[in-house]
Design an enzyme around this catalytic site. Structure first.
Site, PDB file in Angstrom:
ATOM      1  CE1 TYR A  37      -4.118   1.213  -0.581  1.00  0.00           C
ATOM      2  CE2 TYR A  37      -3.634   2.673   1.264  1.00  0.00           C
ATOM      3  CZ  TYR A  37      -4.412   2.331   0.178  1.00  0.00           C
ATOM      4  OH  TYR A  37      -5.486   3.096  -0.156  1.00  0.00           O
ATOM      5  NE  ARG A  58      -7.932  11.698  -4.103  1.00  0.00           N
ATOM      6  CZ  ARG A  58      -8.028  11.460  -2.799  1.00  0.00           C
ATOM      7  NH1 ARG A  58      -8.581  12.331  -1.988  1.00  0.00           N
ATOM      8  NH2 ARG A  58      -7.595  10.300  -2.287  1.00  0.00           N
ATOM      9  CE  LYS A  74      -7.748   2.441   1.129  1.00  0.00           C
ATOM     10  NZ  LYS A  74      -7.686   3.067   2.459  1.00  0.00           N
ATOM     11  CD  GLU A 112      -9.766   4.201  -0.707  1.00  0.00           C
ATOM     12  OE1 GLU A 112      -8.774   4.880  -0.394  1.00  0.00           O
ATOM     13  OE2 GLU A 112     -10.645   3.877   0.106  1.00  0.00           O
ATOM     14  CG  ASP A 113      -7.808   6.982  -3.905  1.00  0.00           C
ATOM     15  OD1 ASP A 113      -8.055   7.517  -2.822  1.00  0.00           O
ATOM     16  OD2 ASP A 113      -6.704   6.494  -4.174  1.00  0.00           O
ATOM     17  CG  ASP A 144     -10.369   4.376   4.202  1.00  0.00           C
ATOM     18  OD1 ASP A 144     -10.660   4.333   5.411  1.00  0.00           O
ATOM     19  OD2 ASP A 144      -9.208   4.285   3.783  1.00  0.00           O
ATOM     20  CG  ASP A 145     -10.285   8.458  -0.220  1.00  0.00           C
ATOM     21  OD1 ASP A 145      -9.193   7.955   0.086  1.00  0.00           O
ATOM     22  OD2 ASP A 145     -10.892   8.182  -1.270  1.00  0.00           O
ATOM     23  CG  ASN A 166      -0.997   8.885   0.734  1.00  0.00           C
ATOM     24  OD1 ASN A 166      -1.549   8.577  -0.319  1.00  0.00           O
ATOM     25  ND2 ASN A 166      -1.611   8.789   1.914  1.00  0.00           N
TER      26      ASN A 166
END
Length: 573
Positions: free
Chosen positions: A106, A159, A177, A248-249, A271-272, A420
């Protein structure tokens, strides 16, 4: 594949596959650890070298081979190949060496893995749902191989971390994930399904690349995009009425929109937004254990005031309110900074969720420079904050001038550059320590080496969502929750707070060692499940039933003995 119990009491698995088909199944392959008896039963003699090994030997051999790889990316690629060859060995390697493995499977290495996904893709893993296949979604998801799925991580690749649009390469994030759902949360890999919604990409480098594996089309947007996402969600609801769906993202505006739109339609979280909020809140409370300044007294500057920044701010404000502060007073403790500077009533394109934290024009009018904006440095000078948090994706935005200015007014400044991968971090821990004479309390969103302070080395806590989402998922699955509530997210954060090293030792790391993450996930899972019961969302009958479900959903990566299904053909593929 089915389970049975042998005369000795050991659980065995009944297998229909033989020969190459068995060896080529990542979930069933044991490699050299197939016993002589199994080699007889499944026609494996000649396909394997004669040595009969053990899982322990295989872990040692793969770890040795991994350490021969020269770069993080080649190690990432090595581990992806192992996952696609032998899942039990892959997870045994992760679980036994989590501190070494987490940065490779990850963050930060997964960022490069997404950028170079097309060059290392070899075998199917997860599901690619491309826009041209909109009418086939039900057919694709309906395959019997997905019958056991309990949780999904989905991305559209727009993203990815702080790297932007990676198109189909964004699949690296759901795969990563889901690997941590298993390695840390204990959920069986057969229950976990990574999905990539391929709606095209606006990354011209990918569109021009001859090896790009995604749909070669600019991103579908507007109503057409929303309709595709909705078609996906409705098919998921029909296929798996009780599945957990993690977003996610996605781009910030879409992430918030979809969470708002679907949070009461199915069991879902982002989660973000929510995982980041939970771990950042727990880490700040850990820093507060050191400084002794209560949460409600903090003045917090949040750099990057999109969905992640708002998520952190909202949860911290809720924790303040739990300590007796009014909602209005709690909101006044935050100063949001985005690409236009301090978020005020006059900020361009102000969104409703930002508006409640926008500073009144009367308050900040005298702060403005000739450009009309109020920069981060201006905010630091005027506010003199105790906490600086970054989720901007802008590498180096915490400049020396900004950090030194903050350090003038705070004995122990709390600074969290959470973006990150590494090159998108708002500052490096070493610079932060240098600029504050070693006084800063630092948490980072990605892994950094220890910093050197006055001739000694100090470990920097990685404020990593992996402390939260595996346990959150375990608790949701074990409780069979109908929906994910805000209080369930808060329960995950509160459970992590209970295990902070700084509760007992102010000199300790801000977070527990990542090697404890698997045991922490089980504790967080229980706390989340209990909260689901209290919230009326659980479909288990009380805490005793919840505990049985928690234990039943934790899979250990070990080799079970295999038996041949009687109806299986003895002819090898």
């Amino acid at each position: 594949m089915s389970e049975s119990t042998s005369k000795t009491g050991a659980k065995s698995v009944q297998i229909a596959l033989t020969g190459y088909d068995l060896i080529n199944s990542p979930r069933l392959n044991k490699g050299t650890a197939f016993s002589d008896q199994e080699r007889d039963l499944f026609e494996l003699h000649g396909l394997l070298p004669p040595h009969v090994g053990t899982l322990d030997e295989q872990v040692d051999r793969r770890l040795n081979a991994l350490e021969q790889e020269s770069t993080p990316f080649t190690k990432y690629s090595f581990l992806r190949d192992l996952q696609d060859t032998n899942e039990t060995l892959f997870y045994a390697l992760l679980v036994r060496n989590i501190e070494k493995m987490l940065p490779l499977v990850y963050t930060p290495t997964v960022g490069e893995g997404c950028q170079r996904f097309s060059e290392i893709w070899r075998r199917p893993r997860g599901v690619f749902l491309s826009h041209p296949n909109k009418e086939r979604i039900a057919q694709i998801l309906g395959h019997p191989r997905y019958d056991g799925v309990k949780c999904i991580v989905v991305s559209d690749g727009e993203r990815i971390l702080g790297l932007g649009d990676q198109g189909a390469g964004g699949m690296g994030i759901p795969i990563g994930k889901m690997a941590l759902y298993t390695a840390l949360g204990g959920l069986h890999p057969e229950r976990c399904l990574p999905i990539l919604l391929d709606v095209g990409t606006d990354n011209d480098d990918l569109l021009k690349s001859p090896i790009y594996i995604g749909w070669r089309h600019h991103r579908v947007r507007g109503q057409e995009y929303d309709d595709f996402v909705d078609a996906f969600v409705q098919n998921v609801k029909k296929r798996w009425p009780h599945v957990l769906l993690q977003w996610e993202d996605f781009a910030g505006s879409n992430a918030a929109r979809f969470l708002e739109r679907y949070h009461d339609q199915l069991c879902t979280f982002n989660d973000d937004i929510q995982g980041t909020a939970a771990v950042a809140t727990a880490t700040l409370i850990s820093a507060i254990n050191v400084t002794g300044v209560t949460l409600e007294q903090q003045k917090i500057v949040m750099v990057g005031f999109g969905s992640a920044g708002i998520g952190i701010t909202n949860l911290l404000a809720q924790f303040m309110q739990d300590r007796g502060v009014s909602q209005q007073e709690a909101r006044k403790r935050f100063y949001g900074v985005d690409r236009y500077g301090l978020v005020t009533e006059k900020t361009k394109d102000l969104r409703p969720e930002q508006r409640v934290y926008a500073r009144a024009e009367q308050e900040v009018q005298s702060w403005r420079q000739t450009s009309g904006e109020i920069s981060l440095l201006d905010v630091i000078r005027r506010v003199q904050p105790s906490v600086l948090i970054g989720v901007s994706g802008q590498g180096g935005v915490f400049t020396e001038q900004v950090v030194r200015e903050m350090a003038k007014h705070s004995r122990r400044p709390v600074i969290f550059p959470l973006s990150n991968p590494t090159d998108r971090s708002e500052a490096t821990p070493q610079d932060l320590m240098n600029w504050t004479e070693g006084r800063a309390l630092v948490g980072t969103g990605t892994a950094f080496p220890p910093v050197k302070i006055g001739g000694r080395e100090e470990h920097i806590a990685q404020t990593n969502n992996s402390y939260i989402f595996p346990g959150l998922a375990l608790g949701i699955v074990a409780s069979k929750a109908r929906l994910v509530t805000d209080t369930m997210i808060k329960a995950a954060a509160q459970e992590l707070v209970r295990h902070l090293p700084t509760q007992k030792d102010k000199q300790a790391s801000l977070l527990p060692p990542i090697s404890d993450a698997r045991s922490l996930a089980a504790l967080i899972g229980r706390a989340v499940g209990k909260q689901a019961i209290q919230d009326g969302q659980a479909q288990v009958d009380g805490e005793a039933a919840l505990e049985r479900e928690v234990q039943g959903n934790i899979w250990e990566p070990i080799y079970a003995p295999y038996e041949r299904k009687q109806e299986a053909s003895r002819k090898s593929a």
